[in-house]
Scaffold this motif. Structure first.
Motif, PDB file in Angstrom:
ATOM      1  N   LYS A 136      -8.013   0.174  13.755  1.00 52.96           N
ATOM      2  CA  LYS A 136      -6.977   1.332  13.467  1.00 52.96           C
ATOM      3  C   LYS A 136      -5.710   0.861  12.691  1.00 52.96           C
ATOM      4  O   LYS A 136      -5.238   1.954  11.929  1.00 52.96           O
ATOM      5  CB  LYS A 136      -5.867   1.151  14.897  1.00 52.96           C
ATOM      6  CG  LYS A 136      -4.684   2.410  14.608  1.00 52.96           C
ATOM      7  CD  LYS A 136      -5.279   3.382  15.236  1.00 52.96           C
ATOM      8  CE  LYS A 136      -4.486   4.382  15.484  1.00 52.96           C
ATOM      9  NZ  LYS A 136      -5.343   5.998  15.755  1.00 52.96           N
ATOM     10  N   SER A 137      -5.472  -0.223  12.865  1.00 55.98           N
ATOM     11  CA  SER A 137      -4.363  -0.426  11.334  1.00 55.98           C
ATOM     12  C   SER A 137      -4.651  -0.517   9.854  1.00 55.98           C
ATOM     13  O   SER A 137      -4.101   0.467   8.970  1.00 55.98           O
ATOM     14  CB  SER A 137      -4.548  -2.149  11.902  1.00 55.98           C
ATOM     15  OG  SER A 137      -3.237  -2.604  12.643  1.00 55.98           O
ATOM     16  N   MET A 138      -5.962  -1.102   9.249  1.00 55.41           N
ATOM     17  CA  MET A 138      -6.237  -0.797   8.324  1.00 55.41           C
ATOM     18  C   MET A 138      -6.408   1.172   7.788  1.00 55.41           C
ATOM     19  O   MET A 138      -6.281   1.616   6.546  1.00 55.41           O
ATOM     20  CB  MET A 138      -7.980  -0.936   8.445  1.00 55.41           C
ATOM     21  CG  MET A 138      -8.527  -1.820   7.758  1.00 55.41           C
ATOM     22  SD  MET A 138     -10.021  -2.189   7.243  1.00 55.41           S
ATOM     23  CE  MET A 138     -11.282  -2.832   8.712  1.00 55.41           C
ATOM     24  N   SER A 139      -6.559   2.091   9.339  1.00 56.92           N
ATOM     25  CA  SER A 139      -6.741   3.149   8.838  1.00 56.92           C
ATOM     26  C   SER A 139      -4.923   3.926   8.437  1.00 56.92           C
ATOM     27  O   SER A 139      -5.160   4.981   7.546  1.00 56.92           O
ATOM     28  CB  SER A 139      -7.280   4.196   9.932  1.00 56.92           C
ATOM     29  OG  SER A 139      -5.877   4.003  10.955  1.00 56.92           O
ATOM     30  N   GLN A 140      -4.514   2.665   9.301  1.00 53.94           N
ATOM     31  CA  GLN A 140      -2.602   3.047   8.522  1.00 53.94           C
ATOM     32  C   GLN A 140      -2.765   2.839   7.316  1.00 53.94           C
ATOM     33  O   GLN A 140      -2.300   2.719   6.086  1.00 53.94           O
ATOM     34  CB  GLN A 140      -1.788   2.473   9.536  1.00 53.94           C
ATOM     35  CG  GLN A 140      -1.561   3.430  10.731  1.00 53.94           C
ATOM     36  CD  GLN A 140      -1.352   4.468  11.163  1.00 53.94           C
ATOM     37  OE1 GLN A 140      -0.699   5.250  10.148  1.00 53.94           O
ATOM     38  NE2 GLN A 140      -2.077   5.484  11.312  1.00 53.94           N
ATOM     39  N   ASP A 141      -3.050   1.464   6.749  1.00 54.88           N
ATOM     40  CA  ASP A 141      -2.502   1.046   5.843  1.00 54.88           C
ATOM     41  C   ASP A 141      -3.568   1.257   4.331  1.00 54.88           C
ATOM     42  O   ASP A 141      -2.857   0.959   2.958  1.00 54.88           O
ATOM     43  CB  ASP A 141      -2.974  -0.738   5.739  1.00 54.88           C
ATOM     44  CG  ASP A 141      -1.951  -1.648   6.651  1.00 54.88           C
ATOM     45  OD1 ASP A 141      -0.857  -1.060   7.207  1.00 54.88           O
ATOM     46  OD2 ASP A 141      -2.578  -2.981   6.690  1.00 54.88           O
ATOM     47  N   LEU A 142      -4.032   1.695   4.835  1.00 56.28           N
ATOM     48  CA  LEU A 142      -5.191   2.371   3.692  1.00 56.28           C
ATOM     49  C   LEU A 142      -5.340   3.725   3.890  1.00 56.28           C
ATOM     50  O   LEU A 142      -6.531   4.623   3.353  1.00 56.28           O
ATOM     51  CB  LEU A 142      -6.865   2.204   3.679  1.00 56.28           C
ATOM     52  CG  LEU A 142      -7.017   0.292   3.981  1.00 56.28           C
ATOM     53  CD1 LEU A 142      -8.555   0.086   4.023  1.00 56.28           C
ATOM     54  CD2 LEU A 142      -6.610  -0.196   2.363  1.00 56.28           C
ATOM     55  N   LYS A 143      -4.566   4.234   4.168  1.00 59.88           N
ATOM     56  CA  LYS A 143      -4.287   6.366   4.614  1.00 59.88           C
ATOM     57  C   LYS A 143      -4.237   6.549   3.255  1.00 59.88           C
ATOM     58  O   LYS A 143      -5.381   7.724   3.028  1.00 59.88           O
ATOM     59  CB  LYS A 143      -3.433   6.401   5.576  1.00 59.88           C
ATOM     60  CG  LYS A 143      -2.305   6.092   5.322  1.00 59.88           C
ATOM     61  CD  LYS A 143      -1.466   7.342   6.547  1.00 59.88           C
ATOM     62  CE  LYS A 143      -0.067   7.106   6.545  1.00 59.88           C
ATOM     63  NZ  LYS A 143       0.617   5.697   6.965  1.00 59.88           N
ATOM     64  N   ASP A 144      -3.967   6.478   2.488  1.00 58.82           N
ATOM     65  CA  ASP A 144      -3.428   6.527   1.071  1.00 58.82           C
ATOM     66  C   ASP A 144      -4.284   7.359   0.230  1.00 58.82           C
ATOM     67  O   ASP A 144      -4.992   7.063  -0.636  1.00 58.82           O
ATOM     68  CB  ASP A 144      -2.176   6.314  -0.075  1.00 58.82           C
ATOM     69  CG  ASP A 144      -1.305   6.745   0.811  1.00 58.82           C
ATOM     70  OD1 ASP A 144      -1.164   7.624   2.091  1.00 58.82           O
ATOM     71  OD2 ASP A 144       0.210   6.616   0.582  1.00 58.82           O
ATOM     72  N   THR A 145      -5.583   6.220   0.468  1.00 53.60           N
ATOM     73  CA  THR A 145      -7.063   5.969  -0.593  1.00 53.60           C
ATOM     74  C   THR A 145      -7.834   6.850  -0.217  1.00 53.60           C
ATOM     75  O   THR A 145      -9.003   7.113  -1.060  1.00 53.60           O
ATOM     76  CB  THR A 145      -7.522   4.750  -0.020  1.00 53.60           C
ATOM     77  OG1 THR A 145      -8.470   4.534   1.296  1.00 53.60           O
ATOM     78  CG2 THR A 145      -6.237   3.155  -0.127  1.00 53.60           C
ATOM     79  N   GLY A 146      -7.802   7.983   0.822  1.00 54.51           N
ATOM     80  CA  GLY A 146      -8.300   8.752   0.826  1.00 54.51           C
ATOM     81  C   GLY A 146     -10.104   8.402   1.723  1.00 54.51           C
ATOM     82  O   GLY A 146     -11.125   9.638   2.244  1.00 54.51           O
TER      83      GLY A 146
END
Ligand SMILES: NC(=O)c1ccc[n+]([C@@H]2O[C@H](COP(=O)([O-])OP(=O)(O)OC[C@H]3O[C@@H](n4cnc5c(N)ncnc54)[C@H](OP(=O)(O)O)[C@@H]3O)[C@@H](O)[C@H]2O)c1
Length: 271
Positions: free
Chosen positions: A205-215
């Motif tokens: 979940k944290s990765m999905s937030q931290d890396l959300k702008d990568t697509g």
């Protein structure tokens, strides 16, 4: 005491899949960990059976099996990479080997499948070492392996030129379990396994937030209660049904599924 590897609210028996040739799931490259047996081995077979199989299937293993060796010998697009996923310093060399094959196209899909279910499962028998080992394999390794692989996955997303998230374009699947659901835990026990996979979900979940702008599409998946060494003889579905249905689900995932916790048959699991 007997523990089942499925959630107390059990939707594992509901499955859907169509013939592989109708599936449009088509990552050009995929890396799956823990492929010598069980779900990992079957995932390799099911990717090979797709209408448009990936050009590159990286299958990691710690212990070679005859079946995996045969798949590697018979299929030029299957690359066998030896890796103990707890050996974090070895990740760099694995990434280099993958990069040499995929080049500027990057890696489309990473499936962190390798996992550990310690044998001591109830309150009386669980040990600190069980907890540490389960966390190392089920949470620490998938987090740090994803971090190391991520630049190649992001590259694949950019190289595709497509908009919107999909697992064919660029994705990470953390193989979780329905018994990691805190909301559904009415059965107790399974301390090391449940805790380590709940922690995996949180890191996803944290990765999905931290890396959300990568697509890149990142999610956690429960593969069902599956007839493997881990699932045991009472499990509800075969590896074939599990993996065919998972690929059908993979095909349908998009932006709305980023950061979610799903069953293999595309039904949501409460955290
Ligand atoms: N089966 C189920 O009912 C079920 C249910 C929910 C979730 N899952 C999850 O699905 C995934 C696959 O499960 P499975 O049923 O296929 O399990 P399995 O038959 O027990 O296979 C586990 C795989 O993980 C590998 N592995 C374990 N520790 C490793 C390490 N340190 N380094 C490298 N590889 C390692 C094993 O390799 P070795 O042969 O070398 O040990 C093996 O390939 C797991 O993450 C599991 O938690 C399974």
């Amino acid at each position: 005491m007997h523990f089942e590897l499925t959630s107390e609210t059990n939707f594992d028996f509901i499955f859907i899949f169509s013939d592989s040739f109708t599936l449009k799931m088509s990552p050009k490259s995929v890396l799956i960990t823990g492929c010598n047996r069980g779900i990992g081995l079957e995932l390799v077979k099911q990717f090979l059976a797709l209408g448009s199989p990936p050009q590159h299937i990286f299958a990691t293993f710690r212990t070679m099996s005859d079946e995996l060796k045969k798949l590697g010998d018979e299929n030029k697009n299957v690359y066998l990479l030896k890796m103990d996923i707890t050996d974090i310093p070895s990740y760099h060399s694995i990434v280099k080997q993958v990069e040499e094959v995929v080049g500027e196209a990057g890696l489309n899909l990473l499936i962190n499948n390798a996992g550990l279910l310690p044998t001591n499962r109830d309150l009386a028998s669980v040990t600190p070492e069980d907890m540490r080992q389960a966390f190392e394999v089920n949470c620490v390794a998938p987090l740090f392996f994803t971090k190391e692989m991520f630049p190649l996955i992001e590259k694949a997303g950019k190289a595709s030129g497509e908009t919107g998230r999909s697992l064919s374009k660029a994705g990470v699947v953390q193989m979780s379990t329905a018994v990691a659901s805190i909301a559904e835990n009415t059965g107790g026990g399974l301390y090391a396994y449940r805790c380590s996979k709940s922690a995996l979900n949180m890191s996803m979940k944290s990765m999905s937030q931290d890396l959300k702008d990568t697509g890149v599409l990142i999610l956690a998946m429960h593969p069902g209660w599956v007839l493997t060494d881990m699932g045991g003889p009472n499990a509800l579905i075969t590896t074939e049904v599990c993996c065919k249905t998972m690929l059908e689900t993979f095909e349908s995932l998009s932006d709305k599924d980023h950061g979610t916790f799903l069953r293999y048959n595309n039904t949501p699991i409460p955290w």
